[in-house]
Design an enzyme around this catalytic site. Structure first.
Site, PDB file in Angstrom:
ATOM      1  CE  LYS A 157      -2.713  -4.664  -6.213  1.00 57.73           C
ATOM      2  NZ  LYS A 157      -2.525  -4.793  -7.665  1.00 57.73           N
ATOM      3  CD  GLU A 164       1.286  -0.107 -13.148  1.00 57.89           C
ATOM      4  OE1 GLU A 164       0.971   0.469 -12.103  1.00 57.89           O
ATOM      5  OE2 GLU A 164       0.540  -0.932 -13.703  1.00 57.89           O
ATOM      6  CD1 TRP A 194       2.777   5.665  -2.726  1.00 58.24           C
ATOM      7  CD2 TRP A 194       1.229   7.261  -2.470  1.00 58.24           C
ATOM      8  NE1 TRP A 194       2.618   6.285  -3.935  1.00 58.24           N
ATOM      9  CE2 TRP A 194       1.679   7.271  -3.812  1.00 58.24           C
ATOM     10  CE3 TRP A 194       0.260   8.184  -2.083  1.00 58.24           C
ATOM     11  CZ2 TRP A 194       1.183   8.163  -4.755  1.00 58.24           C
ATOM     12  CZ3 TRP A 194      -0.226   9.071  -3.034  1.00 58.24           C
ATOM     13  CH2 TRP A 194       0.235   9.057  -4.349  1.00 58.24           C
ATOM     14  NE  ARG A 238      -3.523  -0.073   2.715  1.00 61.01           N
ATOM     15  CZ  ARG A 238      -4.819  -0.109   2.418  1.00 61.01           C
ATOM     16  NH1 ARG A 238      -5.349  -1.229   1.989  1.00 61.01           N
ATOM     17  NH2 ARG A 238      -5.581   0.930   2.559  1.00 61.01           N
ATOM     18  N   GLY A 295      -4.752   8.625   4.890  1.00 55.22           N
ATOM     19  CA  GLY A 295      -5.720   9.556   4.299  1.00 55.22           C
ATOM     20  C   GLY A 295      -5.096  10.928   4.141  1.00 55.22           C
TER      21      GLY A 295
HETATM   22  O1  M6R Z   1      -8.049  -1.043  -6.714  1.00 58.64           O
HETATM   23  P1  M6R Z   1      -8.462  -0.363  -7.981  1.00 58.64           P
HETATM   24  O2  M6R Z   1      -8.748  -1.332  -9.064  1.00 58.64           O
HETATM   25  O3  M6R Z   1      -9.589   0.596  -7.791  1.00 58.64           O
HETATM   26  O4  M6R Z   1      -7.187   0.479  -8.411  1.00 58.64           O
HETATM   27  C1  M6R Z   1      -7.225   1.338  -9.506  1.00 58.64           C
HETATM   28  C2  M6R Z   1      -5.834   1.740  -9.938  1.00 58.64           C
HETATM   29  O5  M6R Z   1      -5.172   2.412  -8.921  1.00 58.64           O
HETATM   30  C3  M6R Z   1      -4.998   0.539 -10.367  1.00 58.64           C
HETATM   31  O6  M6R Z   1      -5.624  -0.207 -11.352  1.00 58.64           O
HETATM   32  C4  M6R Z   1      -3.607   1.008 -10.876  1.00 58.64           C
HETATM   33  O7  M6R Z   1      -3.761   1.724 -12.053  1.00 58.64           O
HETATM   34  C5  M6R Z   1      -2.674  -0.188 -11.068  1.00 58.64           C
HETATM   35  N1  M6R Z   1      -1.405   0.063 -10.444  1.00 58.64           N
HETATM   36  C6  M6R Z   1      -2.383  -0.498 -12.478  1.00 58.64           C
HETATM   37  O8  M6R Z   1      -1.529  -1.583 -12.612  1.00 58.64           O
END
Ligand code: M6R
Length: 598
Positions: free
Chosen positions: A593, A481, A73, A27, A98
């Site tokens: 993540k 990424e 983060w 995270r 947050g």
């Molecule tokens: O948990 P989520 O699917 O809502 O997350 C959305 C994005 O943060 C996530 O897909 C991000 O773009 C990934 N790191 C892509 O690999």
């Protein structure tokens, strides 16, 4: 985005906290820290970067019985040790997940009262505010409640203080937080997700927004009645690498299995069924609106083609952070679908809340059960991908896409807009999806070899048409990424409206050329790029003489099977380029993540 843990009990507090943080490290990994307390003293350890740096620093010769921890983060303030949590006042520590939106005004007013701040974070105001109230009333519980009332934004908080040293104060608003009764007598645990709690606790409360309280070894007091206990799953599905080099690699290889799970009980002999909602939900619906971020957004874009094609329902897709502030016109004739691996992405969650508040029917397509979105939406459909640890999303995307494809067909069946033959063709293709996700050794080897050639240049264009356009976006996102190379996904037919000006041998074009969908169209687009000297790597079952490099996929009779096979090739290619560049594949720089801040 940021992970927090807390512990009250008689086991080795620092070990419980560090193990818990390990589960949450995905995270955020800019820094980590823990604060340990007993009646006599508070100790704190902080380290920059990954958790292993903190572990090296933690050497205690003391039996603490309370502690809180954090993996960060960075949002406000650079990743430095001073900005690492826990943050200290004079006698209290806080960890926070947050953003405190009104921190500047609180900070200024506290500074006027003589409080000294050492970090650039928004979080530090919490602990000073708490102490300022506590100094007034000498009542820690009241001081904590008054603190919460002052804060605006998103905040899950754990706070410990020498003024009440047997307790942890907690509050959840916006970011996830779970409270658990430990398996041993007199134990209470806290965590941002259930992974750190599995094996240590059975009874948990997934806190709702606006719920907080105070816990000691003997009691957990909630400040409101809005909570309920539930049982934590006991199967300790800690994702281990199982011999793979990275979680990402393991998760790519797992796609065949998890997609099979995603179809279980849903893909029948002659029809699609979902237990989670009835297809009649589509009755009176004029539009499906999908909202998501990142990779989940790409799954949504893919689905928009499938919903229009298979269920003949208009479908629009929005990036959640854009949707929230565009003052959208919402009609109750819209079915609102959010897609999220984590179920916690702040923008998607807020978009969902807006839609449900406006009276729209909603479905959350999530991977994590009991996540915030599953608790807000009218219906939840789980993607069953299992824990995804690699920051670069892989199996979440394939399961999302296959479930959305099934949903489109489910609505199509209900609306009777498809012939039996068409339904059978789609069902047949769906049954073949797991096979198309099996990693072909030859393709993996090929991507390893190709990775050497694509480390320079001035950028990548991933191009495709129809559903292969969102797939191109996804391929480019994966590469960006984890390799930190510039890449763009583009609709192939749009290249000549501007981007083709970039074409030269140092521009790498990854062309998605399916046999079963618009092959001749994409072929012409690639020819145009080749004529302008772009280096072409085509992914296709058909030989293409103008390719400089070629990844050959299987011949199939459905474009979606090609889609999944190409997806695997793109995931492997980006991973191998990242490996070749020596990057951290699972925890790429600057990312987290789960993005629980907007
Ligand atoms: O948990 P989520 O699917 O809502 O997350 C959305 C994005 O943060 C996530 O897909 C991000 O773009 C990934 N790191 C892509 O690999």
């Amino acid at each position: 985005m940021c992970g927090i843990v807390g512990y009250i009990g008689n086991r080795k507090t620092e070990e419980i906290l560090l193990d818990g943080l390990k589960e949450l490290e995905y995270r955020g990994y800019d820094s980590a820290g823990i604060a340990l307390l007993d009646n006599e003293k508070i100790d704190v350890f902080k380290a920059l970067g990954k958790l292993k740096n903190l572990k090296e620093k933690v050497n205690t010769y003391h039996d603490y019985n309370i502690g809180i921890g954090h993996t960060r983060w960075a949002t406000h303030g650079k990743p430095t040790e001073l900005n690492a949590h826990p943050h200290l006042g004079e006698y209290s520590y806080v960890v926070h997940n947050g953003i405190i939106e009104n921190y500047k005004e609180i900070k200024e007013s506290l500074q006027e009262q003589g409080h000294k701040f050492v970090s650039q974070t928004d979080t530090e105001v919490i602990v000073h505010l708490f102490e300022s109230f506590n100094n007034e009333s000498n009542d820690a519980k009241e001081a904590f409640q008054r603190t919460i009332e002052k804060l605006e934004g998103a905040f899950s908080i754990l706070l410990i203080s020498k003024c009440d040293p047997s307790k942890i104060f907690f509050f959840k608003h916006g970011s996830p937080l779970i409270v658990a009764r430990g398996n041993e007598e007199g134990e209470v645990l806290f965590a941002s997700s259930d992974a750190p709690l599995i094996g240590l606790a059975n009874d948990v409360v997934y806190l709702e927004d606006g719920v907080g309280g105070v816990a000691s070894a003997t009691s957990i007091e909630f400040f409101s009645d809005n909570y309920s206990w539930s049982t934590l799953p006991t199967s300790k599905q800690y994702a281990q690498k199982d011999g793979f080099r990275f979680f990402m690699e393991k998760e790519i290889y797992e796609q065949h299995d998890v997609v099979t799970d995603a179809m279980l009980g849903r893909l029948g002999e002659n029809e699609i069924t979902f237990d989670e909602f009835d297809a009649s939900i589509i009755e009176g619906i004029e539009e499906i609106k999908i909202c998501a971020c990142g990779t989940s957004y790409h799954a949504g874009l893919t689905a928009s083609y499938l919903f229009e094609r298979l269920s003949q329902t208009r479908c629009s897709v929005e990036i959640a952070s854009e949707f929230r502030y565009k003052e959208p016109l919402l009609s109750d004739k819209t079915l609102f679908i959010v897609i999220s691996q984590s179920g916690e992405t702040a923008d998607t969650l807020e978009a969902l809340k807006m839609a449900t508040k406006a009276g729209l029917k909603s479905i959350a397509l999530c991977n994590v059960d009991n996540s915030s979105m599953t608790r807000v939406a009218n219906h939840t459909v789980l993607t069953r991908a299992g824990i995804e640890k690699g920051v670069a999303s892989t199996k979440a995307f394939s399961t999302q896409t296959v479930v959305l494809w099934m949903m489109a067909l489910y609505f199509g069946q209900y609306k009777q807009v498809l012939s039996n033959e068409k339904i059978n063709d789609e069902l047949h293709a769906l049954r073949e999806v797991p096979k198309s996700l099996i990693v072909d050794d030859k393709i993996h080897e090929k991507t390893k070899r190709l990775s050497k050639r694509y480390l320079h240049g001035h950028g990548f264009f991933f191009i495709g048409r129809d559903v292969f356009f969102p797939l191109a976006l996804e391929g480019a996102l994966k590469l960006k990424e984890i390799s930190y190379l510039h890449a763009e996904g583009y609709p192939a037919g749009e290249m000549k409206h501007g981007p083709i000006a970039l074409a030269d041998p140092e521009l790498f074009t990854i062309a998605l050329m399916p046999q079963n969908l618009l092959y001749d169209k994409i072929k012409s687009n690639v020819e145009e790029l080749s004529a302008r000297d772009s280096t072409i790597c085509s992914i296709s079952p058909l030989d293409f003489e103008l390719s400089d490099d070629f990844i050959k996929t299987q011949k199939t009779n459905h474009y979606m099977l090609e889609f999944f096979e190409m997806l695997v090739a793109l995931q492997l290619l980006s991973m191998e380029i990242s490996v070749r560049l020596g990057n951290d594949v699972d925890m790429p720089r600057n990312l987290a993540k789960s993005v629980t801040v907007e």
